[in-house]
Design a protein around this motif. Structure first.
Motif, PDB file in Angstrom:
ATOM      1  N   TYR A  87      -4.315 -37.030 -36.856  1.00 47.27           N
ATOM      2  CA  TYR A  87      -4.268 -37.863 -35.660  1.00 47.27           C
ATOM      3  C   TYR A  87      -3.128 -37.393 -34.764  1.00 47.27           C
ATOM      4  O   TYR A  87      -2.013 -37.181 -35.233  1.00 47.27           O
ATOM      5  CB  TYR A  87      -4.024 -39.329 -36.028  1.00 47.27           C
ATOM      6  N   TRP A  93      -5.453 -40.394 -21.782  1.00 45.32           N
ATOM      7  CA  TRP A  93      -5.164 -41.783 -21.425  1.00 45.32           C
ATOM      8  C   TRP A  93      -6.413 -42.603 -21.151  1.00 45.32           C
ATOM      9  O   TRP A  93      -6.329 -43.791 -20.869  1.00 45.32           O
ATOM     10  CB  TRP A  93      -4.251 -41.839 -20.195  1.00 45.32           C
ATOM     11  N   ASN A 301      -6.430 -40.728 -30.709  1.00 48.62           N
ATOM     12  CA  ASN A 301      -6.644 -42.128 -30.375  1.00 48.62           C
ATOM     13  C   ASN A 301      -6.118 -42.387 -28.974  1.00 48.62           C
ATOM     14  O   ASN A 301      -5.111 -41.805 -28.559  1.00 48.62           O
ATOM     15  CB  ASN A 301      -5.918 -43.034 -31.374  1.00 48.62           C
ATOM     16  N   ILE A 302      -6.801 -43.271 -28.275  1.00 53.16           N
ATOM     17  CA  ILE A 302      -6.411 -43.536 -26.881  1.00 53.16           C
ATOM     18  C   ILE A 302      -5.542 -44.789 -26.823  1.00 53.16           C
ATOM     19  O   ILE A 302      -5.977 -45.872 -27.218  1.00 53.16           O
ATOM     20  CB  ILE A 302      -7.660 -43.687 -25.994  1.00 53.16           C
ATOM     21  N   TYR A 303      -4.323 -44.617 -26.376  1.00 56.56           N
ATOM     22  CA  TYR A 303      -3.393 -45.728 -26.214  1.00 56.56           C
ATOM     23  C   TYR A 303      -3.101 -45.907 -24.729  1.00 56.56           C
ATOM     24  O   TYR A 303      -3.375 -45.012 -23.925  1.00 56.56           O
ATOM     25  CB  TYR A 303      -2.100 -45.465 -26.984  1.00 56.56           C
ATOM     26  N   ALA A 304      -2.520 -47.055 -24.416  1.00 56.53           N
ATOM     27  CA  ALA A 304      -2.337 -47.377 -23.001  1.00 56.53           C
ATOM     28  C   ALA A 304      -1.180 -46.615 -22.372  1.00 56.53           C
ATOM     29  O   ALA A 304      -1.230 -46.243 -21.205  1.00 56.53           O
ATOM     30  CB  ALA A 304      -2.134 -48.880 -22.826  1.00 56.53           C
ATOM     31  N   ASP A 305      -0.119 -46.397 -23.129  1.00 51.05           N
ATOM     32  CA  ASP A 305       1.048 -45.763 -22.519  1.00 51.05           C
ATOM     33  C   ASP A 305       1.930 -45.103 -23.579  1.00 51.05           C
ATOM     34  O   ASP A 305       1.613 -45.118 -24.777  1.00 51.05           O
ATOM     35  CB  ASP A 305       1.862 -46.787 -21.709  1.00 51.05           C
ATOM     36  N   ALA A 308       3.065 -47.364 -26.510  1.00 49.54           N
ATOM     37  CA  ALA A 308       2.027 -47.594 -27.520  1.00 49.54           C
ATOM     38  C   ALA A 308       1.867 -46.351 -28.401  1.00 49.54           C
ATOM     39  O   ALA A 308       1.684 -46.464 -29.616  1.00 49.54           O
ATOM     40  CB  ALA A 308       0.712 -47.950 -26.835  1.00 49.54           C
ATOM     41  N   ASN A 311       4.743 -46.290 -30.826  1.00 48.56           N
ATOM     42  CA  ASN A 311       4.532 -47.265 -31.903  1.00 48.56           C
ATOM     43  C   ASN A 311       3.544 -46.736 -32.937  1.00 48.56           C
ATOM     44  O   ASN A 311       3.718 -46.932 -34.139  1.00 48.56           O
ATOM     45  CB  ASN A 311       4.015 -48.593 -31.332  1.00 48.56           C
ATOM     46  N   ALA A 312       2.493 -46.076 -32.446  1.00 43.68           N
ATOM     47  CA  ALA A 312       1.496 -45.510 -33.356  1.00 43.68           C
ATOM     48  C   ALA A 312       2.128 -44.452 -34.251  1.00 43.68           C
ATOM     49  O   ALA A 312       1.834 -44.371 -35.447  1.00 43.68           O
ATOM     50  CB  ALA A 312       0.347 -44.906 -32.546  1.00 43.68           C
ATOM     51  N   ARG A 314       5.279 -44.327 -35.058  1.00 38.37           N
ATOM     52  CA  ARG A 314       6.234 -45.024 -35.925  1.00 38.37           C
ATOM     53  C   ARG A 314       5.562 -45.606 -37.163  1.00 38.37           C
ATOM     54  O   ARG A 314       6.087 -45.510 -38.266  1.00 38.37           O
ATOM     55  CB  ARG A 314       6.899 -46.135 -35.098  1.00 38.37           C
ATOM     56  N   VAL A 315       4.378 -46.202 -36.972  1.00 37.00           N
ATOM     57  CA  VAL A 315       3.717 -46.848 -38.114  1.00 37.00           C
ATOM     58  C   VAL A 315       2.782 -45.895 -38.854  1.00 37.00           C
ATOM     59  O   VAL A 315       2.107 -46.290 -39.798  1.00 37.00           O
ATOM     60  CB  VAL A 315       2.922 -48.105 -37.677  1.00 37.00           C
ATOM     61  N   GLU A 317       0.086 -44.359 -37.635  1.00 36.10           N
ATOM     62  CA  GLU A 317      -1.281 -44.268 -37.124  1.00 36.10           C
ATOM     63  C   GLU A 317      -1.513 -42.905 -36.485  1.00 36.10           C
ATOM     64  O   GLU A 317      -2.627 -42.436 -36.365  1.00 36.10           O
ATOM     65  CB  GLU A 317      -1.526 -45.354 -36.067  1.00 36.10           C
TER      66      GLU A 317
ATOM     67  N   VAL B 175      -0.777 -52.020 -34.237  1.00 31.06           N
ATOM     68  CA  VAL B 175       0.032 -51.956 -33.009  1.00 31.06           C
ATOM     69  C   VAL B 175      -0.817 -52.000 -31.749  1.00 31.06           C
ATOM     70  O   VAL B 175      -0.310 -52.209 -30.661  1.00 31.06           O
ATOM     71  CB  VAL B 175       0.912 -50.687 -32.973  1.00 31.06           C
ATOM     72  N   SER B 280      -3.230 -51.814 -25.748  1.00 35.35           N
ATOM     73  CA  SER B 280      -4.139 -50.664 -25.570  1.00 35.35           C
ATOM     74  C   SER B 280      -5.602 -51.060 -25.655  1.00 35.35           C
ATOM     75  O   SER B 280      -6.414 -50.375 -26.265  1.00 35.35           O
ATOM     76  CB  SER B 280      -3.835 -49.570 -26.599  1.00 35.35           C
TER      77      SER B 280
END
Lengths: 648, 336
Positions: A87, A93, A301-305, A308, A311-312, A314-315, A317, B175, B280
């Protein structure tokens, strides 16, 4: 009443579930892997359908629309096991627009034509740019490009190279790709047409690119590192389908295009885009990688910014990220996460570009070199590095100021006399020096209001602009503003939305602004060009056609620009390193003495953060693999060495 | 019945006039914003272009393709003509993707999140308001102020707190996004449904919690007013049970709340920026945000037009609902 309540409750529950599931329906899916025959049949059927529909509608754009609807729908890989999936989060975006390398806008991580970040998973380029050394490594090509005395560029292809449909990739494909870019006026075609005249086939595995009279070797290097090769048979079929409707051709989705890379585009929805390994990839041949890439699936994976995405990472993902994360080192130092960067210590990433403060030297006051240099001297670059970048780039004390990347290998190649440049350069925060310079030049405050004047009676007052939300740039412009205040020059910050800033930049409507230079196969020529080239003095400048545009470059006046233009033209026509060293030395001297612009910091083009919960053995210092997200340019080499943490 | 038709006929004419004005404003207002969409698009599309004539040629190509070489008024009529054909145009920022395609891929996410959250928030808020007005005590002195406090917390702040502490630090929730990373795309399985529901929790409850306080305070005020009316006092004198009285009060106090709900449902198609950006969720709100920053006029106009139409429809529905809920209004409408 009780029954009504129950009905309402049931309705609400049903609506929530249905709503959720309806949101999860697939959007346009790419083709899984059509066979050549199937592809051709589909193309024929599409053509027939087009013909009949064309009678019903005269609108040209409807043709592309219909084509979109007729794209085959894929059976995609819905569940991807974690230990087979890599990943990453880069610049995807939103959903993919198309898979068309001739389109002006694909919004497709896996189909991005760009010399710096050409994704080599699906389509492939002749060379893959290696940012660590500033040049390309062969991918479809065999060996380095060969230039003759007239700068004709010969490229040999690897005989093993083949398409996803099993047919060999030949010189005809390379020529067809080039010709198509020129024919349909793709953005690349428009960009390279001034420099590249034609492409000829010498034999099945050899092509020659001929330059125009306006020879530009760096631009030719850009092309071979950045442009995907498409299959001739496919292009011919598509061109026959669209005829002279080139816009329709450029807007075609092309999910069924044969490709030479090791992965197929199989995942395309609002939540993720991704590719699946094709185990018949030609690169298993000993002439290339000799094996397949390790991850079976690569998913973005598509995140907003950026937050995010961080954070992905960090955890866990996301295995790999390339966004700026302030104080990234706290992830492993304070939080104990299995996160790391390219370098374990500051500056953590490989810096490439130079975000630069640009003066509009046609403005009164900024036409004075003393004013420009005084501002540059007074800026506190360490503060910028700390505030804007949390020290995730090297300081100017480590890599002295010049228009070369902060890269030892590149500087060793092109820099003739670093000591001489260091002597006329500056480290900043030199307020006293700046004040002395201004006083000496007669730029003084005569009316006692605290602001210096030039010409007499006019307070020096400027606006330092960059797009709002670009936090590192805003922090830099704020430092420029503060530096001005310290030396009696009024500089207000102005942070419009990026659309407004872009327009101002294009039309030259600014006094002080920012842009970023550096990186890519055409570097360092491109950096010098960006800083110096004055199109008003160019041979092909047509004031009737070109309005006031600056292309994001400085607006320059002054005698030095003429000399700089001459040097840039010379540099574009030679591959001789000694000649280039002389030219770049002189240009660097002009850059540091005339100060038409000045770098505010060094910055990575792509940040490099990895979470090693699942995968490990990512690119690191010394292994020669570009830290370009494991999918871009030469960084794709990382995919062949990744290892699962559990198997170690 | 004749008066009824006359009343709604008049109303429909006014709605049509409103729609025409809205279409004009939807087209014009985005284009009055400073900033040129083509400059921004070309700055990325033509990155690396060094020949000035080539750069300008790319600018010209986009200008022609987007029809921006024509006078604004001509562009407007082309826009209206296309609207009648159901063609919302091509997005500038996501060119050559059509605006219809963008809305199609976003609207499901938006509605799936917005409508249940609005309805649940509305119900819980109104119940809390009624209870706080009638029972008072802790409900009025602790619970209601707590939710008012939550409601007045900036939504993005609350969402960030949830993400930071409940998702990143505690790891109780994902998240963001709509379902788990292991699902490359939706599949028909219970695991997938469970994943969707797990990802749904934070954005859903953020929106619900934010809306409860506002709904409750409105309901409380109306309920207190109703509790002091003569019919309530008379009902008490007659010995009618409190529970029954509360139902009367609740129904009468609900009228303005229905208006609020309908308006919220109407505008819900515009998405929720906070939920969509922090968590998201790929909905209309985040598309609008992108469109604003990129000066993507067609997308922006289409989104605002969609909101306008939905709010107008919500208005019409409210008028019908009023007649159902309140016989006095029905009588007035029948009078024409």
């Amino acid at each position: 009443m009780k029954n009504l309540k129950k009905v309402l409750a049931l309705l609400l529950a049903a609506m929530m579930v249905m709503g959720l599931l309806s949101a999860c329906t697939k959007t346009e899916e790419p083709a899984a892997e059509p066979t050549q025959e199937a592809s051709q049949e589909e193309t024929k059927e599409e053509s027939k359908a087009e013909e009949s529909k064309a009678e019903e509608s005269k609108a040209e754009e409807s043709k592309a629309e219909e084509s979109k609807e007729e794209e085959p729908v894929a059976t995609d890989t819905s569940v991807t096991p974690r230990n087979e999936t890599f990943y990453l989060t880069t610049g995807q975006w939103g959903t993919i627009i198309n898979n068309n390398g001739f389109s002006s806008n694909t919004n497709n991580t896996f189909c991005g034509n760009n010399s710096f970040t050409a994704c080599e998973l699906q389509f492939e380029t002749l060379y893959m740019f290696n940012l660590l050394k500033g040049s390309g490594d062969p991918l479809l090509a065999d060996g380095d490009p060969e230039f003759d005395a007239d700068n004709n560029m010969t490229i040999h292809l690897k005989p093993a190279a083949a398409w996803s449909d099993g047919t060999p990739l030949t010189a005809e494909d390379v020529k067809a790709t080039f010709d198509t870019h020129m024919l349909v006026n793709s953005n690349a075609g428009v960009a390279y047409a001034p420099y590249m005249a034609s492409c000829d086939v010498v034999d099945e595995h050899t092509v020659v690119f001929h330059p125009t009279e306006n020879v530009n070797v760096p631009q030719m290097m850009n092309y071979i590192n950045g442009m995907y090769v498409f299959q001739k048979a496919y292009l011919d079929a598509k061109l026959a389908e669209y005829g002279t409707d080139y816009e329709g051709f450029k807007n075609d989705l092309m999910y069924d295009a044969p490709h030479s890379g090791p992965y197929d585009l199989t995942i395309n929805n609002a939540q993720a885009v991704g590719v699946t390994r094709r185990d018949t990839y030609w690169g298993q041949d000993a002439s290339m990688w000799g094996k397949l890439p390790v991850p079976k699936y690569i998913v973005h994976n598509i995140y907003a910014d950026n937050n995010a995405q961080a954070n992905a990472l960090r955890v866990g993902e996301s295995d790999m990220g390339q966004t700026y994360i302030a104080n990234v080192q706290t992830m492993w130092l304070d939080d104990g996460l299995p996160v790391s960067t390219y370098y374990p210590e500051a500056p953590y990433h490989v810096a490439v570009s130079q975000p630069t403060c640009i003066f509009n030297t046609t403005v009164e006051g900024l036409d004075q070199v003393a004013v420009r240099k005084a501002i540059a001297l007074a800026v506190d670059y360490d503060q910028i590095l700390s505030a804007a970048m949390t020290n995730q780039a090297p300081p100017f004390s480590q890599y002295p100021r010049m228009l070369f990347q902060p890269n030892d290998e590149i500087r060793a190649t092109y820099c003739k006399d670093q000591a001489a440049l260091e002597e006329i350069g500056w480290l900043g925060n030199d307020v006293e020096g700046a004040i002395a310079l201004l006083d000496e030049a007669g730029v003084v405050d005569t009316d006692g209001d605290g602001w210096r004047e030039w010409p007499a009676g006019n307070n020096l007052s400027f606006q330092a602009s960059c797009p709002t939300g670009w936090s590192d740039w805003q922090a830099s412009m704020t430092q420029v503003s503060e530096a001005g205040a310290k030396i009696g020059i009024q500089i207000e910050t102005y942070f419009p939305e990026s659309a407004q800033w872009s327009e101002n930049l294009r039309t030259g409507n600014f006094t002080i602004t920012m842009n970023s230079y550096g990186g890519g196969p055409s570097d360092p020529w491109n950096s010098f060009y960006a800083v110096f080239y004055n199109y008003h003095s160019a041979d092909n400048y047509d004031p009737a056609y070109l309005p006031e545009i600056t292309l994001g470059y400085s607006r320059y006046s002054g005698e030095y620009t003429q000399r700089a233009n001459e040097l840039l033209d010379q540099a574009a026509k030679t591959t001789d390193i000694a000649t280039l060293q002389d030219i770049y030395q002189e240009l660097n001297v002009i850059y540091l003495t005339e100060v038409p612009s000045f770098a505010l910091m060094y910055r990575p083009q792509l940040f490099h953060e990895v979470n090693e919960s699942v995968w490990t053995n990512f690119p690191a210092e010394g292994d020669g693999i570009s830290p370009t997200c494991c999918i871009f340019a030469q960084g794709v080499a990382a995919l062949y060495q990744l290892e699962l943490v559990d198997e170690q | 019945m004749k008066g009824f038709a006359k009343y709604y006929g008049k109303r429909l004419i006014w709605y049509l006039v409103t729609l025409v004005i809205a279409v004009f404003l939807n087209f014009m207002l985005p284009r009055l914003m400073p900033g040129d969409p083509i400059s921004q698009l070309v700055s990325s599309a033509a990155a690396g272009v060094t020949d000035m004539n080539a750069y300008q040629k790319i600018v010209d190509q986009y200008t022609k393709e987007f029809g921006m070489d024509k006078p604004l008024i001509q562009q407007f009529f082309i826009y209206v003509g296309n609207l009648f054909k159901g063609n919302l145009g091509v997005s500038f920022a996501q060119y050559p993707k059509t605006v219809s395609a963008i809305i199609k891929e976003s609207i499901g996410w938006t509605l799936a999140l917005q409508i249940p959250a609005l309805i649940v928030g509305w119900i819980l808020g109104n119940v809390l308001g009624a209870v706080a007005a009638y029972i008072r005590k802790g409900w009025d002195k602790a619970v209601l102020p707590f939710f008012l406090f939550i409601s007045n917390t900036p939504a993005f702040g609350l969402a960030l707190v949830f993400v930071t502490y409940l998702a990143v630090k505690a790891g109780w929730f994902p998240v963001g996004r709509g379902y788990g990373s292991q699902f490359a795309s939706p599949v028909a399985s219970w695991e997938f449904v469970a994943s969707v529901l797990k990802h749904y929790q934070l954005p859903f409850w953020t929106m619900v919690l934010i809306s409860i306080g506002g709904q409750a305070i409105g309901m409380r005020s109306m309920s207190i007013y109703e509790l002091n009316t003569d019919y309530v006092k008379y009902s008490r004198f007659l010995g009618i049970k409190d529970r029954k009285i509360v139902m009367y009060v609740f129904r009468n106090a609900m009228l303005p709340q229905i208006t609020g709900l309908a308006m919220s449902l109407g505008s819900s198609v515009g998405g929720n920026l906070v939920a969509e950006s922090i968590y998201s969720y790929p909905g209309i709100g985040s598309q609008m945000l992108k469109a604003i920053s990129a000066r993507d006029y067609p997308t922006l106009s289409a989104c605002t037009l969609m909101i306008t139409i939905m709010v107008l429809i919500a208005n019409i529905v409210v008028e019908f609902l009023y007649a159902v809920v309140d016989p006095r209004i029905k009588a007035a409408q029948q009078d024409g």
